[in-house]
Design an enzyme around this catalytic site. Structure first.
Site, PDB file in Angstrom:
ATOM      1  N   GLN A  28      14.996  -8.970  -3.260  1.00  0.00           N
ATOM      2  CA  GLN A  28      13.688  -9.589  -3.043  1.00  0.00           C
ATOM      3  C   GLN A  28      13.219 -10.264  -4.340  1.00  0.00           C
ATOM      4  OE1 GLN A  28      10.280  -7.578  -0.948  1.00  0.00           O
ATOM      5  NE2 GLN A  28       9.668  -7.058  -3.006  1.00  0.00           N
TER       6      GLN A  28
ATOM      7  N   HIS B 128       4.562   1.586  -7.887  1.00  0.00           N
ATOM      8  CA  HIS B 128       3.508   0.553  -7.898  1.00  0.00           C
ATOM      9  C   HIS B 128       2.657   0.681  -9.165  1.00  0.00           C
ATOM     10  CE1 HIS B 128       3.928   1.282  -3.390  1.00  0.00           C
ATOM     11  NE2 HIS B 128       4.228  -0.004  -3.491  1.00  0.00           N
TER      12      HIS B 128
ATOM     13  N   GLY C 263       0.790  -1.224   0.000  1.00  0.00           N
ATOM     14  CA  GLY C 263       0.000   0.000   0.000  1.00  0.00           C
ATOM     15  C   GLY C 263       0.823   1.274   0.000  1.00  0.00           C
ATOM     16  N   SER C 264       0.138   2.409   0.283  1.00  0.00           N
ATOM     17  CA  SER C 264       0.722   3.754   0.122  1.00  0.00           C
ATOM     18  C   SER C 264       1.277   3.862  -1.298  1.00  0.00           C
ATOM     19  CB  SER C 264       1.801   4.043   1.152  1.00  0.00           C
ATOM     20  OG  SER C 264       1.208   4.190   2.395  1.00  0.00           O
ATOM     21  N   LEU C 265       0.371   3.626  -2.222  1.00  0.00           N
ATOM     22  CA  LEU C 265       0.759   3.449  -3.625  1.00  0.00           C
ATOM     23  C   LEU C 265       1.352   4.715  -4.233  1.00  0.00           C
ATOM     24  CD1 LEU C 265      -2.342   1.399  -4.816  1.00  0.00           C
ATOM     25  CD2 LEU C 265      -0.147   0.548  -3.946  1.00  0.00           C
TER      26      LEU C 265
ATOM     27  N   SER D 253       7.356   3.849  -0.518  1.00  0.00           N
ATOM     28  CA  SER D 253       6.328   4.276   0.446  1.00  0.00           C
ATOM     29  C   SER D 253       6.987   4.907   1.659  1.00  0.00           C
ATOM     30  CB  SER D 253       5.479   3.083   0.879  1.00  0.00           C
ATOM     31  OG  SER D 253       4.963   2.439  -0.253  1.00  0.00           O
TER      32      SER D 253
ATOM     33  N   LYS E 257      13.534  -2.174  -7.834  1.00  0.00           N
ATOM     34  CA  LYS E 257      14.045  -1.394  -6.704  1.00  0.00           C
ATOM     35  C   LYS E 257      14.421  -2.338  -5.560  1.00  0.00           C
ATOM     36  CE  LYS E 257      11.970   0.720  -3.372  1.00  0.00           C
ATOM     37  NZ  LYS E 257      12.623   0.468  -2.114  1.00  0.00           N
TER      38      LYS E 257
HETATM   39  P1  AMP Z   1       5.997  -2.525  -1.522  1.00  0.00           P
HETATM   40  O1  AMP Z   1       4.625  -1.941  -1.446  1.00  0.00           O
HETATM   41  O2  AMP Z   1       7.064  -1.594  -1.098  1.00  0.00           O
HETATM   42  O3  AMP Z   1       6.090  -3.881  -0.894  1.00  0.00           O
HETATM   43  O4  AMP Z   1       6.278  -2.765  -3.073  1.00  0.00           O
HETATM   44  C1  AMP Z   1       5.413  -3.524  -3.880  1.00  0.00           C
HETATM   45  C2  AMP Z   1       6.063  -3.752  -5.201  1.00  0.00           C
HETATM   46  O5  AMP Z   1       6.342  -2.498  -5.831  1.00  0.00           O
HETATM   47  C3  AMP Z   1       7.426  -4.478  -5.075  1.00  0.00           C
HETATM   48  O6  AMP Z   1       7.532  -5.419  -6.123  1.00  0.00           O
HETATM   49  C4  AMP Z   1       8.407  -3.349  -5.234  1.00  0.00           C
HETATM   50  O7  AMP Z   1       9.659  -3.756  -5.749  1.00  0.00           O
HETATM   51  C5  AMP Z   1       7.692  -2.449  -6.221  1.00  0.00           C
HETATM   52  N1  AMP Z   1       8.221  -1.084  -6.138  1.00  0.00           N
HETATM   53  C6  AMP Z   1       8.352  -0.326  -5.035  1.00  0.00           C
HETATM   54  N2  AMP Z   1       8.932   0.857  -5.335  1.00  0.00           N
HETATM   55  C7  AMP Z   1       9.186   0.831  -6.663  1.00  0.00           C
HETATM   56  C8  AMP Z   1       9.784   1.749  -7.587  1.00  0.00           C
HETATM   57  N3  AMP Z   1      10.237   2.925  -7.202  1.00  0.00           N
HETATM   58  N4  AMP Z   1       9.878   1.386  -8.889  1.00  0.00           N
HETATM   59  C9  AMP Z   1       9.409   0.182  -9.296  1.00  0.00           C
HETATM   60  N5  AMP Z   1       8.846  -0.728  -8.485  1.00  0.00           N
HETATM   61  C10 AMP Z   1       8.731  -0.414  -7.182  1.00  0.00           C
END
Ligand code: AMP
Length: 270
Positions: A149, A33, A27-29, A181, A145
């Site tokens: 993971q 995302h 979340g906190s898209l 986020s 990023k």
């Molecule tokens: P998170 O909500 O942080 O768990 O991220 C969810 C997905 O979004 C994960 O696969 C992250 O790698 C991807 N993500 C987060 N930030 C970015 C970004 N700046 N650019 C591309 N993908 C991202």
């Protein structure tokens, strides 16, 4: 857009769906995302986005508690994007079954964040395993990023399931800071400092080709960067894109960085 609050609603909504794209998020898209979601919408028949702040991947309870939450604005963004399904499970829906065999990270994979954040990737792989089992997506979209993971989840999930992991480029703000986020926990001036740090890391990467002892050069740089930007670097390492082994040249390699800034932990790769 259908909002699914439990596994019964999920199973019902997924019945008969083919070529399903899945975007797991906490979340906190932001636009990072959104780029994953748009790629799924472009390439799959249906797209499901999950919002779940997974407690088991936090190695620090404070970090878990202060993780930003913005469900209302997230749902507005998803609606605007015309996402088909949004899955908002509770802890009990994801963790109702006890795992027979604990997830273990190989010794050779215990590098960078796996070395510094105890239990973090075990938690990430566990939740991704549970999600994949119940959603059975054809494709799972993940961001570069969080490169380590992406690497570990891909290895685990593609071995066990038919689902394919699709890697997506890092989205940055105009100062070059990778969107995250956790950036919501920083103010504008702090984000400007991070922009300067990003530019500095790019310039460090450029000169690495000329350095004889890259490891030693980078450890000296860590001290300098900590002082200049008032950060505390956990690691700054050059590694091969494929397999994440230590690298002695910038060819097919990335510079991986993790650091703490104003008690916020951030990662990036260049
Ligand atoms: P998170 O909500 O942080 O768990 O991220 C969810 C997905 O979004 C994960 O696969 C992250 O790698 C991807 N993500 C987060 N930030 C970015 C970004 N700046 N650019 C591309 N993908 C991202």
């Amino acid at each position: 857009m259908k909002i699914l609050l439990n596994n019964n609603e999920l199973n019902e909504a997924l019945y008969g769906v083919s070529n399903l794209g899945f975007v797991p998020t906490m979340g906190s898209l932001h636009n990072g995302h959104i780029s994953l979601i748009k790629k799924s919408l472009r390439t799959c028949n249906k797209t499901i986005v999950s919002i779940f702040i997974n407690p088991t991947q936090f190695d620090n309870n404070q970090d878990y508690k202060k993780y930003p939450k913005n469900y209302k604005s997230d749902l507005l963004i998803l609606k605007k994007l015309k996402v088909d399904l949004v899955y908002l499970p509770k802890k009990k829906h994801i963790y109702e079954k006890i795992r027979a065999k604990k997830i273990k990270i190989n010794k050779k994979d215990k590098i960078m964040c796996a070395k510094n954040r105890k239990g973090h990737f075990e938690g990430v792989i566990d939740v991704m395993d549970r999600f994949t089992k119940i959603i059975k997506p054809n494709k799972i979209f993940m961001g570069e990023k969080d490169f380590q993971q992406l690497h570990l989840v891909k290895k685990y999930i593609e071995k066990k399931y038919k689902s394919k992991i699709v890697s997506c480029k890092t989205i940055r703000n105009r100062n070059g800071v990778a969107l995250s986020s956790r950036n919501l926990l920083l103010n504008n001036n702090q984000l400007i400092t991070l922009g300067k740090l990003s530019r500095k890391i790019y310039s460090i990467k450029k000169v690495l080709t000329k350095k004889k002892n890259i490891k030693r050069y980078l450890s000296n740089k860590i001290r300098e960067l900590n002082k200049t930007y008032n950060i505390k670097i956990e690691y700054l390492e050059l590694r091969k894109i494929d397999g994440l082994k230590r690298s002695n040249s910038t060819k097919k390699s990335k510079l991986f960085l993790a650091y703490n800034f104003n008690r916020v932990r951030l990662i990036d790769n260049f």
